[in-house]
Design a protein around this motif. Structure first.
Motif, PDB file in Angstrom:
ATOM      1  N   LEU A 221       0.824  -1.199   0.000  1.00  0.00           N
ATOM      2  CA  LEU A 221       0.000   0.000   0.000  1.00  0.00           C
ATOM      3  C   LEU A 221       0.862   1.254   0.000  1.00  0.00           C
ATOM      4  O   LEU A 221       2.080   1.204   0.217  1.00  0.00           O
ATOM      5  N   GLY A 222       0.219   2.383  -0.224  1.00  0.00           N
ATOM      6  CA  GLY A 222       0.945   3.643  -0.383  1.00  0.00           C
ATOM      7  C   GLY A 222       1.768   4.030   0.821  1.00  0.00           C
ATOM      8  O   GLY A 222       2.844   4.638   0.692  1.00  0.00           O
ATOM      9  N   ARG A 223       1.272   3.711   2.022  1.00  0.00           N
ATOM     10  CA  ARG A 223       2.005   4.071   3.243  1.00  0.00           C
ATOM     11  C   ARG A 223       2.949   2.971   3.706  1.00  0.00           C
ATOM     12  O   ARG A 223       3.462   3.012   4.821  1.00  0.00           O
ATOM     13  N   GLY A 224       3.172   1.995   2.844  1.00  0.00           N
ATOM     14  CA  GLY A 224       4.164   0.967   3.137  1.00  0.00           C
ATOM     15  C   GLY A 224       3.622  -0.319   3.730  1.00  0.00           C
ATOM     16  O   GLY A 224       4.366  -1.298   3.868  1.00  0.00           O
ATOM     17  N   THR A 225       2.351  -0.370   4.081  1.00  0.00           N
ATOM     18  CA  THR A 225       1.768  -1.591   4.636  1.00  0.00           C
ATOM     19  C   THR A 225       1.790  -2.704   3.599  1.00  0.00           C
ATOM     20  O   THR A 225       1.482  -2.479   2.426  1.00  0.00           O
ATOM     21  N   ARG A 226       2.136  -3.886   4.039  1.00  0.00           N
ATOM     22  CA  ARG A 226       2.144  -5.054   3.157  1.00  0.00           C
ATOM     23  C   ARG A 226       1.024  -5.994   3.576  1.00  0.00           C
ATOM     24  O   ARG A 226       0.936  -6.376   4.747  1.00  0.00           O
ATOM     25  N   VAL A 227       0.175  -6.348   2.624  1.00  0.00           N
ATOM     26  CA  VAL A 227      -1.007  -7.160   2.894  1.00  0.00           C
ATOM     27  C   VAL A 227      -0.879  -8.470   2.132  1.00  0.00           C
ATOM     28  O   VAL A 227      -0.597  -8.473   0.925  1.00  0.00           O
ATOM     29  N   ALA A 228      -1.053  -9.579   2.854  1.00  0.00           N
ATOM     30  CA  ALA A 228      -1.025 -10.884   2.182  1.00  0.00           C
ATOM     31  C   ALA A 228      -2.090 -10.911   1.088  1.00  0.00           C
ATOM     32  O   ALA A 228      -3.233 -10.506   1.309  1.00  0.00           O
ATOM     33  N   CYS A 229      -1.712 -11.403  -0.080  1.00  0.00           N
ATOM     34  CA  CYS A 229      -2.624 -11.332  -1.229  1.00  0.00           C
ATOM     35  C   CYS A 229      -2.374 -12.502  -2.177  1.00  0.00           C
ATOM     36  O   CYS A 229      -1.347 -12.556  -2.846  1.00  0.00           O
ATOM     37  N   ASP A 230      -3.328 -13.427  -2.208  1.00  0.00           N
ATOM     38  CA  ASP A 230      -3.272 -14.517  -3.176  1.00  0.00           C
ATOM     39  C   ASP A 230      -3.926 -14.125  -4.494  1.00  0.00           C
ATOM     40  O   ASP A 230      -3.597 -14.687  -5.540  1.00  0.00           O
ATOM     41  N   ALA A 231      -4.887 -13.190  -4.407  1.00  0.00           N
ATOM     42  CA  ALA A 231      -5.594 -12.734  -5.612  1.00  0.00           C
ATOM     43  C   ALA A 231      -5.954 -11.272  -5.434  1.00  0.00           C
ATOM     44  O   ALA A 231      -6.574 -10.899  -4.437  1.00  0.00           O
ATOM     45  N   ALA A 232      -5.559 -10.434  -6.398  1.00  0.00           N
ATOM     46  CA  ALA A 232      -5.876  -9.001  -6.364  1.00  0.00           C
ATOM     47  C   ALA A 232      -6.892  -8.708  -7.458  1.00  0.00           C
ATOM     48  O   ALA A 232      -6.608  -8.908  -8.645  1.00  0.00           O
ATOM     49  N   VAL A 233      -8.067  -8.261  -7.058  1.00  0.00           N
ATOM     50  CA  VAL A 233      -9.135  -7.945  -8.005  1.00  0.00           C
ATOM     51  C   VAL A 233      -9.119  -6.444  -8.254  1.00  0.00           C
ATOM     52  O   VAL A 233      -9.294  -5.650  -7.326  1.00  0.00           O
ATOM     53  N   ILE A 234      -8.901  -6.045  -9.493  1.00  0.00           N
ATOM     54  CA  ILE A 234      -8.731  -4.629  -9.831  1.00  0.00           C
ATOM     55  C   ILE A 234     -10.065  -4.055 -10.293  1.00  0.00           C
ATOM     56  O   ILE A 234     -10.554  -4.363 -11.376  1.00  0.00           O
ATOM     57  N   ALA A 235     -10.649  -3.212  -9.436  1.00  0.00           N
ATOM     58  CA  ALA A 235     -11.930  -2.567  -9.730  1.00  0.00           C
ATOM     59  C   ALA A 235     -11.757  -1.057  -9.745  1.00  0.00           C
ATOM     60  O   ALA A 235     -12.616  -0.304  -9.268  1.00  0.00           O
ATOM     61  N   LEU A 236     -10.639  -0.596 -10.296  1.00  0.00           N
ATOM     62  CA  LEU A 236     -10.369   0.831 -10.413  1.00  0.00           C
ATOM     63  C   LEU A 236     -11.327   1.467 -11.429  1.00  0.00           C
ATOM     64  O   LEU A 236     -11.919   0.774 -12.254  1.00  0.00           O
ATOM     65  N   PRO A 237     -11.474   2.795 -11.386  1.00  0.00           N
ATOM     66  CA  PRO A 237     -12.352   3.459 -12.358  1.00  0.00           C
ATOM     67  C   PRO A 237     -11.973   3.123 -13.793  1.00  0.00           C
ATOM     68  O   PRO A 237     -10.803   2.913 -14.117  1.00  0.00           O
ATOM     69  N   ALA A 238     -12.982   3.080 -14.634  1.00  0.00           N
ATOM     70  CA  ALA A 238     -12.770   2.739 -16.036  1.00  0.00           C
ATOM     71  C   ALA A 238     -12.023   3.849 -16.759  1.00  0.00           C
ATOM     72  O   ALA A 238     -12.070   5.018 -16.376  1.00  0.00           O
ATOM     73  N   CYS A 239     -11.326   3.472 -17.819  1.00  0.00           N
ATOM     74  CA  CYS A 239     -10.667   4.452 -18.679  1.00  0.00           C
ATOM     75  C   CYS A 239     -11.108   4.207 -20.122  1.00  0.00           C
ATOM     76  O   CYS A 239     -11.649   3.155 -20.461  1.00  0.00           O
ATOM     77  N   ALA A 240     -10.887   5.197 -20.960  1.00  0.00           N
ATOM     78  CA  ALA A 240     -11.336   5.113 -22.347  1.00  0.00           C
ATOM     79  C   ALA A 240     -10.425   4.192 -23.159  1.00  0.00           C
ATOM     80  O   ALA A 240      -9.234   4.076 -22.865  1.00  0.00           O
ATOM     81  N   PRO A 241     -10.960   3.529 -24.190  1.00  0.00           N
ATOM     82  CA  PRO A 241     -10.111   2.727 -25.072  1.00  0.00           C
ATOM     83  C   PRO A 241      -8.992   3.562 -25.680  1.00  0.00           C
ATOM     84  O   PRO A 241      -9.215   4.694 -26.125  1.00  0.00           O
ATOM     85  N   ALA A 242      -7.794   3.023 -25.718  1.00  0.00           N
ATOM     86  CA  ALA A 242      -6.621   3.792 -26.149  1.00  0.00           C
ATOM     87  C   ALA A 242      -6.735   4.269 -27.597  1.00  0.00           C
ATOM     88  O   ALA A 242      -6.248   5.358 -27.930  1.00  0.00           O
ATOM     89  N   TRP A 243      -7.403   3.494 -28.461  1.00  0.00           N
ATOM     90  CA  TRP A 243      -7.448   3.868 -29.878  1.00  0.00           C
ATOM     91  C   TRP A 243      -8.244   5.141 -30.121  1.00  0.00           C
ATOM     92  O   TRP A 243      -8.097   5.779 -31.162  1.00  0.00           O
ATOM     93  N   LEU A 244      -9.061   5.551 -29.156  1.00  0.00           N
ATOM     94  CA  LEU A 244      -9.825   6.785 -29.338  1.00  0.00           C
ATOM     95  C   LEU A 244      -8.917   8.016 -29.397  1.00  0.00           C
ATOM     96  O   LEU A 244      -9.253   9.010 -30.041  1.00  0.00           O
ATOM     97  N   ARG A 245      -7.763   7.955 -28.727  1.00  0.00           N
ATOM     98  CA  ARG A 245      -6.874   9.120 -28.681  1.00  0.00           C
ATOM     99  C   ARG A 245      -6.406   9.546 -30.067  1.00  0.00           C
ATOM    100  O   ARG A 245      -6.156  10.725 -30.310  1.00  0.00           O
ATOM    101  N   ALA A 246      -6.270   8.597 -30.969  1.00  0.00           N
ATOM    102  CA  ALA A 246      -5.805   8.912 -32.318  1.00  0.00           C
ATOM    103  C   ALA A 246      -6.943   9.007 -33.326  1.00  0.00           C
ATOM    104  O   ALA A 246      -6.701   9.152 -34.525  1.00  0.00           O
ATOM    105  N   SER A 247      -8.179   8.959 -32.842  1.00  0.00           N
ATOM    106  CA  SER A 247      -9.316   8.903 -33.753  1.00  0.00           C
ATOM    107  C   SER A 247      -9.646  10.240 -34.399  1.00  0.00           C
ATOM    108  O   SER A 247     -10.203  10.287 -35.501  1.00  0.00           O
TER     109      SER A 247
END
Length: 365
Positions: A221-247
């Protein structure tokens, strides 16, 4: 004959297919391009993770609906659009020409936002891929207890943390890393309090920090805490498809397609966009997920009118929307503006709404 290209098999385009099946388009060639043979309804994914639904019950096969609508279905991915030539390039190198283009591809997630996430993270998007990974994770959980870390404090992160705890049981441990503050920062305070109580009751550990790095065995974690983790599920905010930038399309500050009241691109009127790939610049909450489901009917109407050379109809989303938050077990939190409630009756309400959506679009919930 005019050519309408529907790019992406999202919620809005599913409703476009339904509208075209009810009233076919005259003198138009319509093609739907999507990498997935079915739409997995995001509102039911927490219930699928919790074990309340099978994947088939929260999915709609696209081929039958496309056939009813007289739409050609092409299973492929897009990599770019040429606005001048009015064509879309597919991953296999083919190009498809269009007179009207409608985008409902959904959003993506940044695989490199967290060090090690690309190698060790289970990304929630695309949902179809996540569903397969979750089933593999269940097989692993049947062999031994797991330490699961859900990264992301929005509705998806909260719902998945609660659903995973319900499915895995007390034998495993689930932590939620919401990103530096409390979960559900964009929700009303009353809903935040209800969600925190639900997380506490179900022994989900909330770590108000950011995730800085992932490895095969731990989350740092950001403050240095280490958390045991067998599986990390990433539910961060969505981002736009990369190909749109050049569209060449007008985009908002986050890279999503900027649209107005008629759901047309603010820079190219022959391009429409709806769902998670688009931003409603005139809406009170431009990136609200509720627009993804509700934009389908007005999108279908304006596509039909645009092909016929008619007057387009502005669509004004409601300022308030019903939000239903699944809590793992058959229990949910509801909110409408400043009002909120929770209970098993809310789950039954949510379950009925979700099943009706699936059944109305050709699925079998």
């Amino acid at each position: 004959m005019k050519r309408l290209l529907l790019l992406g098999g999202g919620h809005a385009h599913l409703q476009v297919l339904r509208a075209f099946a009810a009233e076919p388009l005259p003198a138009a060639e319509v093609t739907l391009v999507t990498p997935w043979p079915r739409l997995t309804y995001s509102g039911m994914v927490p219930g699928f993770v919790a074990g309340h639904y099978t994947l088939e019950q929260c999915s709609v096969p696209l081929a039958p609906m496309a056939e009813k609508a007289g739409v050609r279905l092409l299973q492929a991915s897009a990599t770019g659009v040429d606005l001048a030539a009015r064509s879309v390039t597919l991953a296999d190198g083919r190009t498809l020409a269009y007179d009207l283009l409608s985008l409902d591809t959904g959003a993506t997630q940044d695989r490199d936002a967290i060090a090690g996430a690309r190698e060790h993270g289970l990304f929630v998007r695309p949902i179809e891929a996540f569903a397969t990974l979750w089933e593999r994770m269940l097989e692993l959980a049947a062999q031994r207890a797991l330490c699961v870390v859900v990264v992301g404090g929005g509705a998806a992160g909260v719902e998945l943390a609660l659903s995973m705890h319900h499915r895995l049981g007390e034998r495993s441990h689930v932590s939620l890393v919401p990103g530096g503050g409390p979960p559900l920062p964009s929700h009303p305070p009353a809903v935040q309090r209800r969600a925190l109580r639900a997380l506490k009751r179900r022994n989900v550990t909330v770590l108000e920090d950011v995730c800085a790095e992932l490895s095969a065995t731990q989350a740092v974690l950001g403050r240095g805490t280490r958390v045991a983790c067998d599986a990390a599920v990433i539910a961060l905010p969505a981002c736009a498809p990369a190909w749109l930038r050049a569209s060449g399309l007008a985009l908002d500050g986050q890279g999503f397609v900027a649209t107005g009241p008629t759901l047309q691109s603010s820079s190219h009127p022959e391009v429409f966009a709806a769902g998670d790939v688009a931003t409603r610049l005139d809406a009170p909450h431009p990136r609200s997920g509720v627009y993804a489901v509700r934009a389908g009917a007005p999108l279908a109407l304006n596509l039909r009118r645009s092909l016929a050379g008619g007057q387009l109809e502005p669509w004004r989303p409601r300022r308030r929307a019903l939000n239903l938050l699944a809590c793992g077990e058959q229990y949910a939190i509801a909110s409408w503006g400043g009002w909120s409630a929770e209970g098993r009756w809310v789950w039954r309400w949510k379950d009925r709404i979700d099943r009706q959506f699936i059944n109305a679009h050709g699925g079998s919930a």
